[in-house]
Design a protein around this motif. Structure first.
Motif, PDB file in Angstrom:
ATOM      1  N   UNK B 131      -3.797  -0.614   3.729  1.00 45.74           N
ATOM      2  CA  UNK B 131      -5.050  -0.762   2.995  1.00 45.74           C
ATOM      3  C   UNK B 131      -4.788  -0.869   1.496  1.00 45.74           C
ATOM      4  N   UNK B 132      -5.829  -1.192   0.757  1.00 46.89           N
ATOM      5  CA  UNK B 132      -5.840  -0.839  -0.656  1.00 46.89           C
ATOM      6  C   UNK B 132      -6.317   0.619  -0.729  1.00 46.89           C
ATOM      7  N   UNK B 134      -8.806   1.956  -2.220  1.00 46.86           N
ATOM      8  CA  UNK B 134     -10.238   2.194  -2.148  1.00 46.86           C
ATOM      9  C   UNK B 134     -10.790   1.948  -0.746  1.00 46.86           C
ATOM     10  N   UNK B 135     -10.186   1.056   0.004  1.00 49.05           N
ATOM     11  CA  UNK B 135     -10.687   0.869   1.365  1.00 49.05           C
ATOM     12  C   UNK B 135     -10.187   1.974   2.283  1.00 49.05           C
ATOM     13  N   UNK B 138     -12.655   4.629   1.754  1.00 52.26           N
ATOM     14  CA  UNK B 138     -13.901   4.222   2.403  1.00 52.26           C
ATOM     15  C   UNK B 138     -13.892   4.555   3.890  1.00 52.26           C
ATOM     16  N   UNK B 139     -12.775   4.310   4.523  1.00 50.19           N
ATOM     17  CA  UNK B 139     -12.716   4.551   5.974  1.00 50.19           C
ATOM     18  C   UNK B 139     -12.794   6.035   6.316  1.00 50.19           C
ATOM     19  N   UNK B 140     -12.477   6.910   5.357  1.00 53.68           N
ATOM     20  CA  UNK B 140     -12.617   8.354   5.618  1.00 53.68           C
ATOM     21  C   UNK B 140     -14.069   8.726   5.878  1.00 53.68           C
ATOM     22  N   UNK B 141     -14.997   7.849   5.470  1.00 56.24           N
ATOM     23  CA  UNK B 141     -16.425   8.117   5.640  1.00 56.24           C
ATOM     24  C   UNK B 141     -17.011   7.318   6.806  1.00 56.24           C
ATOM     25  N   UNK B 142     -16.151   6.569   7.489  1.00 57.30           N
ATOM     26  CA  UNK B 142     -16.660   5.704   8.556  1.00 57.30           C
ATOM     27  C   UNK B 142     -15.894   5.974   9.859  1.00 57.30           C
ATOM     28  N   UNK B 143     -14.750   5.362  10.022  1.00 53.27           N
ATOM     29  CA  UNK B 143     -14.063   5.494  11.307  1.00 53.27           C
ATOM     30  C   UNK B 143     -12.729   6.222  11.221  1.00 53.27           C
ATOM     31  N   UNK B 145     -12.583   9.583   9.835  1.00 47.87           N
ATOM     32  CA  UNK B 145     -12.976  10.902   9.322  1.00 47.87           C
ATOM     33  C   UNK B 145     -11.872  11.922   9.658  1.00 47.87           C
ATOM     34  N   UNK B 173     -12.301  12.198  -3.713  1.00 45.70           N
ATOM     35  CA  UNK B 173     -12.648  11.277  -2.618  1.00 45.70           C
ATOM     36  C   UNK B 173     -12.084  11.775  -1.289  1.00 45.70           C
ATOM     37  N   UNK B 176     -14.105  15.288  -0.246  1.00 45.04           N
ATOM     38  CA  UNK B 176     -15.510  15.173   0.170  1.00 45.04           C
ATOM     39  C   UNK B 176     -15.641  14.763   1.637  1.00 45.04           C
ATOM     40  N   UNK B 177     -14.726  13.883   2.090  1.00 41.32           N
ATOM     41  CA  UNK B 177     -14.807  13.387   3.470  1.00 41.32           C
ATOM     42  C   UNK B 177     -14.624  14.508   4.495  1.00 41.32           C
ATOM     43  N   UNK B 341     -10.947   6.720  -7.439  1.00 45.12           N
ATOM     44  CA  UNK B 341     -12.027   5.994  -6.764  1.00 45.12           C
ATOM     45  C   UNK B 341     -12.943   5.332  -7.788  1.00 45.12           C
TER      46      UNK B 341
END
Lengths: 552, 552
Positions: B131-132, B134-135, B138-143, B145, B173, B176-177, B341
């Motif tokens: 990943x980069x 930032x993505x 991002x995934x820590x908040x989606x798929x 966790x 960042x 928080x997840x 972030x």
């Protein structure tokens, strides 16, 4: 070497902050400002020309502070440069009418969009720029660093520790820009507790907050994401079925963001019925970035939803969310934590699909919700509805949109426009030229306010069918595909039946029957909940709809 | 309605966390874990198959925790799914060698990139995705966790309140997840203070942190952004002059991000000399998103720089940054606050220009730093180095790249590749095919690891000249423009002198003389600082270079 030090002073911001605090000392008791002294307090800490962030979010409003700010004496405080994510309150524009503020940078203006246009025309207001939410936050760290930030939370203690509750929203992103650049942070709260242990949890540390003030009434919050299932029509159900078969199932969409229309509410409500009958549970729609939509309750209860991360809260959903911590992001106290900055980030970089509605689409596929006389801004849609070129990780859906065998090909985010060909009132959705182009010309904007650009859109879904725009080999072909699903609108009437037939057999467009969607099945009986009462029932009584929705 | 509640339990994550804490109670004293018991503690709280975030950032490493994790008994803890932004420590891969971990999601691997490739080949490691930064957040908040998050800070109190100091970086960042999804957060710190008042400030609230442990030694931190001016060559100065005249001045670049090469260090160091002589101070290069590069000190001291927001810290710059709060983001305690972030967000959405270097560029303008046998990942460059299609606010530089009068045209971010035509060792920078393509094939990656795609690049700058790629009307023209500045590399040798002459007179490419840049002036004497000692001098003794740079 030619060392030419300027003898510059390097702590002017820190000194200015110290001065503000000195002026405040006559009014505040430590960090606590008495409610009745808020106007005098703002007059004491603000300087003319200050750059002031005012928390007006999509839902949550620091309305006590905005009302107070509109009452300061313009002879003492004027020419403020306001930064307001969502301009939604009458007093936001009163600031300009009274000469307290001069310049405005914002993201979205709903109810105030007409007035902004008028003020702009009358020279009472100067617009810096119109942003998406996330780029407005970004500029707070670059060229729009604030002097003062006004925010809202549920509770604070006397040290400034802040509990935002489910409505964390924009607060952390706004506060950090001031707290770490010698700006002043002032928080209105519904309640100040004496004992720090009286806070359910800490969302923002006390050392980031300079002053707290108890508001005269709880902050204003609007249930923007509640859709009454009663208003979902059979055509919405038909389109929802097409979305599930022709997009979600076909591309294996596992993570997604839904807009707030009745179309997407219909998708949410037929997952437990139609989606279940197709055996799709666990295969699609597992990870969500969206606010706690009440219409998502049946899908959650039937086990479709692994997780939901939210931009903000939704009134009435508090108890339900708190009772479903496996699904929602909640704190140690049990209540939700939302975070618009991170959710926009997740919605940009970590989901397979964005699907939303719009008011106008032109023949090239550009779309906008801007109509004449309204400067309504962008909000979050352009951020979710574009191809994030900085993305590098693959998912099945993302890879599925690659149409070449070039080893350097990238996958694509699915950006779906889901619209009826005509809006309520018989206005065509598909138009020759969007009002946005004319609005830009009239307002002297450097760019037309396009929400989503045609080259970012991968699918257009109407009651006629789906256009798989990502397959278009040229702009001409994209136009033909859009016309084929645009019904009897001016754009749709341009379609050539022979071309449409060929595109259909080539898989560039699909009609319901091509997707195995039976029109006769598209009735409201597919909706897992048909009313607000049904949603309450699904939630086991945990969902408490706001009064205006309690009409059953 | 067909209400089919599943009787599902909705707090399994919360219960799992409670169980972990119960197991921990035998080892921890409240939130404090004794240093010597850390291995036993990790064995107590971790479960097989856990998704574990380990803070390995670009610079800051939770190395005490990673070393401890590598010592747990694989019979008790195994099959972990590790999420590590930057895989930089030997023990990160020991985890896989010992069977403690099985799957890896990451962004960047510097020193460990060869070993990752080997482990992958040997089947000892499974890569989720690359990943980069930032993505990955991002995934820590989606798929993705996490169940457990392991992070590093400077100080904590016994309630878990955390002071990260200048190296806040990825911490907020990552925390928080977990903190808001019933994950467990464990922080290593250099020091635990008994009195909360002993913390300089709070960067992460105590209620977000479950356990703190004092590390056996201060966390590892690397000065990745320090460039010794001694190593800047005249060719770098020439290219820097071209960048200032042909890009920064021409397009009015006011906000920007610089990469970490000697090329961009040269730009920073000639602003106070060459830039000054052109009268550009206050007109360009005012707002920066970058780490506190020591080579930026002379530009700061001479008043070029309005603000710097940083991804992370830089060793040795602490006292200097603390003494320049008007320029840097600092807390109420005076020390810097970085935030990767938000800085990535700002670098994507709020700046005019990204300029960086690379190892290979192909004829189409695609570039990569990946070379054979190394799976080095992406880091942050693809996020900064693409056209952010979700941006809507204009700036002069952004608008200046519009080449049509289409009212729906968008501006563009300036994405500049600044490279010498040959790398050290005589390897051509411009190549027929990047190693990245071969690496992808060999590793079975679904996509070639391209850092920046050709269609995102607006300018290529070499010692030969500048190609204004944003003016290219076709891929063919883009190729010809690249070839024209690619020197005697395989790509450059393809150029046709007549075409080059025409493109030069059409303004598609520019040589130094077209920009008013005198080659004779391009010497090291233009550098405002020629050595580390000069930088220390400029800083008034505040900058303290790490030992390895103290060679003067």
């Amino acid at each position: 070497m030619t060392h030419t030090s300027t003898g510059r002073q390097w702590n002017t911001r820190r000194q200015a902050k110290a001065r503000r605090k000195q002026n405040a000392a006559a009014v505040a008791d430590g960090k606590v400002v008495p409610t009745s002294d808020i106007v005098a307090f703002l007059e004491a800490v603000l300087a003319c020309g200050d750059r002031v962030v005012l928390e007006g979010n999509n839902q949550k409003q620091a309305d006590f502070l905005s009302r107070a700010l509109a009452q300061v004496d313009p002879a003492r405080v004027n020419a403020l440069h306001m930064i307001i994510p969502s301009v939604s309150r009458v007093e936001h524009l009163d600031l300009f009418e009274r000469g307290i503020a001069r310049k405005l940078d914002f993201s979205y203006a709903g109810a105030q969009s007409i007035r902004i246009s008028q003020f702009l025309e009358d020279g009472q207001l100067e617009v810096g720029a119109i942003h998406t939410y996330i780029e407005l936050y970004s500029r707070l760290y670059v060229d729009l660093v604030p002097n003062v930030v006004l925010i809202a939370g549920y509770k604070a203690d006397r040290q400034g520790n802040l509990y935002t509750g489910p409505s964390t929203e924009d607060t952390p992103a706004l506060v950090e820009a001031a707290a770490f650049r010698d700006g002043l942070v002032i928080a209105q709260v519904n309640e100040i507790v004496d004992d720090p242990a009286g806070l359910p949890r800490v969302d923002v540390p006390g050392s980031w907050i300079d002053y707290v003030v108890q508001a005269d009434q709880p902050f204003f919050c609007e249930p923007l994401f509640t859709r009454d299932p009663r208003l979902i029509k059979p055509v919405h159900v038909l389109m929802a079925m097409m979305a599930i078969r022709g997009i979600y199932e076909r591309h294996q969409v596992q993570s997604l963001n839904h807009g707030i229309g009745f179309n997407t509410a219909a998708i949410e409500l037929i997952l437990p019925t139609y989606g279940e009958s197709l055996g799709l549970k666990g295969r699609i729609c597992k990870y969500w970035t969206l606010n706690p939509h009440p219409t998502l309750i049946p899908a959650i209860e039937t086990g479709w939803v692994e997780s939901v991360h939210s931009f903000g809260s939704e009134l009435g959903m508090e108890a339900y969310v708190a009772a479903r911590p496996d699904v929602f992001f909640t704190g140690s106290d049990g209540s939700m934590r939302s975070n618009r900055a991170f959710c926009q980030l997740a919605g940009q970089y970590a989901v397979d699909l964005f699907i939303g509605s719009t008011l106008q689409i032109d023949g090239d596929g550009h779309s906008s919700t801007v109509t004449r006389g309204r400067l309504s801004g962008f909000g979050g849609a352009p951020n979710m509805g574009h191809q994030p070129g900085g993305r590098r990780h693959p998912t099945p859906a993302w890879l599925d949109l690659i149409e070449t065998d070039d080893p350097l090909a990238r996958g694509r985010k699915l950006v779906v426009q889901m619209v009826e060909t005509f809006q309520a009132g018989g206005k065509p959705t598909f138009v020759e030229s969007m009002d946005a182009v004319e609005v830009a010309r009239e307002s002297g904007m450097p760019l037309a306010p396009v929400m989503i650009y045609g080259d970012d859109v991968t699918h257009v879904l109407t009651e006629e069918g789906i256009a798989y725009l990502y397959k278009a080999q040229s702009l001409e072909e994209r136009r033909r595909m859009i016309a084929a699903v645009a019904g009897v609108t001016p754009i749709g009437l341009k379609h050539d039946p022979a071309t449409t037939r060929r595109m259909r057999s080539d898989g560039l467009i699909a009609l319901p029957e091509d997707l195995g969607v039976q029109r006769s099945q598209a009735t409201r009986s597919l909706l897992a909940a048909k009313s607000m009462a049904d949603l309450v029932d699904w939630s086991g009584g945990l969902y408490e709809p706001p009064a205006r929705f309690r009409s059953w």
